[in-house]
Design a protein around this motif. Structure first.
Motif, PDB file in Angstrom:
ATOM      1  N   TYR A  47      28.439 -30.559 -18.675  1.00  0.00           N
ATOM      2  CA  TYR A  47      27.049 -30.160 -18.851  1.00  0.00           C
ATOM      3  C   TYR A  47      26.196 -31.299 -19.380  1.00  0.00           C
ATOM      4  O   TYR A  47      26.680 -32.188 -20.074  1.00  0.00           O
ATOM      5  CB  TYR A  47      26.951 -29.004 -19.862  1.00  0.00           C
ATOM      6  CG  TYR A  47      27.566 -27.714 -19.396  1.00  0.00           C
ATOM      7  CD1 TYR A  47      26.967 -26.971 -18.392  1.00  0.00           C
ATOM      8  CD2 TYR A  47      28.735 -27.228 -19.968  1.00  0.00           C
ATOM      9  CE1 TYR A  47      27.523 -25.775 -17.967  1.00  0.00           C
ATOM     10  CE2 TYR A  47      29.288 -26.042 -19.549  1.00  0.00           C
ATOM     11  CZ  TYR A  47      28.687 -25.318 -18.551  1.00  0.00           C
ATOM     12  OH  TYR A  47      29.231 -24.140 -18.125  1.00  0.00           O
ATOM     13  N   GLY A  82      25.579 -28.654 -14.643  1.00  0.00           N
ATOM     14  CA  GLY A  82      24.227 -28.185 -14.913  1.00  0.00           C
ATOM     15  C   GLY A  82      23.784 -28.499 -16.331  1.00  0.00           C
ATOM     16  O   GLY A  82      24.219 -29.466 -16.940  1.00  0.00           O
ATOM     17  N   ASN A 115      22.090 -23.211 -17.141  1.00  0.00           N
ATOM     18  CA  ASN A 115      23.392 -22.835 -16.612  1.00  0.00           C
ATOM     19  C   ASN A 115      24.298 -22.251 -17.674  1.00  0.00           C
ATOM     20  O   ASN A 115      25.199 -21.484 -17.357  1.00  0.00           O
ATOM     21  CB  ASN A 115      24.070 -24.039 -15.963  1.00  0.00           C
ATOM     22  CG  ASN A 115      23.204 -24.626 -14.871  1.00  0.00           C
ATOM     23  OD1 ASN A 115      22.506 -25.602 -15.095  1.00  0.00           O
ATOM     24  ND2 ASN A 115      23.221 -24.020 -13.697  1.00  0.00           N
ATOM     25  N   GLY A 167      25.579 -21.966 -11.684  1.00  0.00           N
ATOM     26  CA  GLY A 167      25.790 -23.386 -11.481  1.00  0.00           C
ATOM     27  C   GLY A 167      26.361 -23.647 -10.105  1.00  0.00           C
ATOM     28  O   GLY A 167      26.527 -22.729  -9.300  1.00  0.00           O
TER      29      GLY A 167
END
Length: 170
Positions: free
Chosen positions: A74, A109, A127, A149
């Motif tokens: 992430y 994401g 996300n 995502g």
């Protein structure tokens, strides 16, 4: 003192060994590589070679599982950084990118974490959220929306690592 007698006290770099420039150069003909064999050829590399021994990477046991292809990577934004947006606005990954809070989004994401405080109501779409981040956004009067995502990587059905296509036998 005559300028023609002056000598440098600092010695320069030694001359480069010029190989393959004829037999009179001292490094001619085979150019210091000996006769035949892999070492005499162009493109030979010693990396991974251990003489007659089995290379280390083949001696070590291959076992275990790596979650590397399936990990969620992430890009992280904290709740306190969302105070840049005006009250009532919708915060999306694209808006975060325009604001400079997120650079190129990774495959997983954007994830919002709970560091800092939020003093305005925002609709945040990301996300993933941490529990504290979701609580802080909701307590400020905003809402949290989880957007899907990208799809996880698909595992190959015919075994590990093999990417060959399977031909149908008629």
């Amino acid at each position: 003192m005559d300028i023609s007698r002056a000598k440098s006290s600092v010695s320069g770099k030694p001359d480069r060994k010029r190989v393959g420039r004829g037999t009179g150069s001292g490094q001619g003909k085979t150019a210091g590589r000996g006769h035949k064999g892999a070492r005499s050829r162009s493109g030979w590399s010693s990396r991974g070679r251990t003489g007659g021994n089995m290379p280390l990477w083949r001696r070590l046991p291959k076992r275990g599982f790596s979650n590397e292809p399936f990990k969620a990577d992430y890009s992280v934004v904290n709740v306190g950084e969302l105070n840049r947006f005006p009250a009532g606005s919708v915060v999306t990954p694209e808006a975060l990118r325009e604001e400079g809070l997120v650079k190129q989004a990774p495959p997983g994401g954007v994830k919002v974490l709970g560091r800092g405080g939020l003093d305005r109501a925002l609709t945040v779409r990301a996300n993933a959220f941490s529990e504290t981040a979701a609580e802080k956004i909701k307590s400020a009067g905003g809402s949290v929306e989880i957007i899907p995502g990208p799809r996880p990587p698909e595992r190959h059905k015919m075994g590990s690592g093999s990417r060959r296509s399977v031909r149908k036998v008629l």
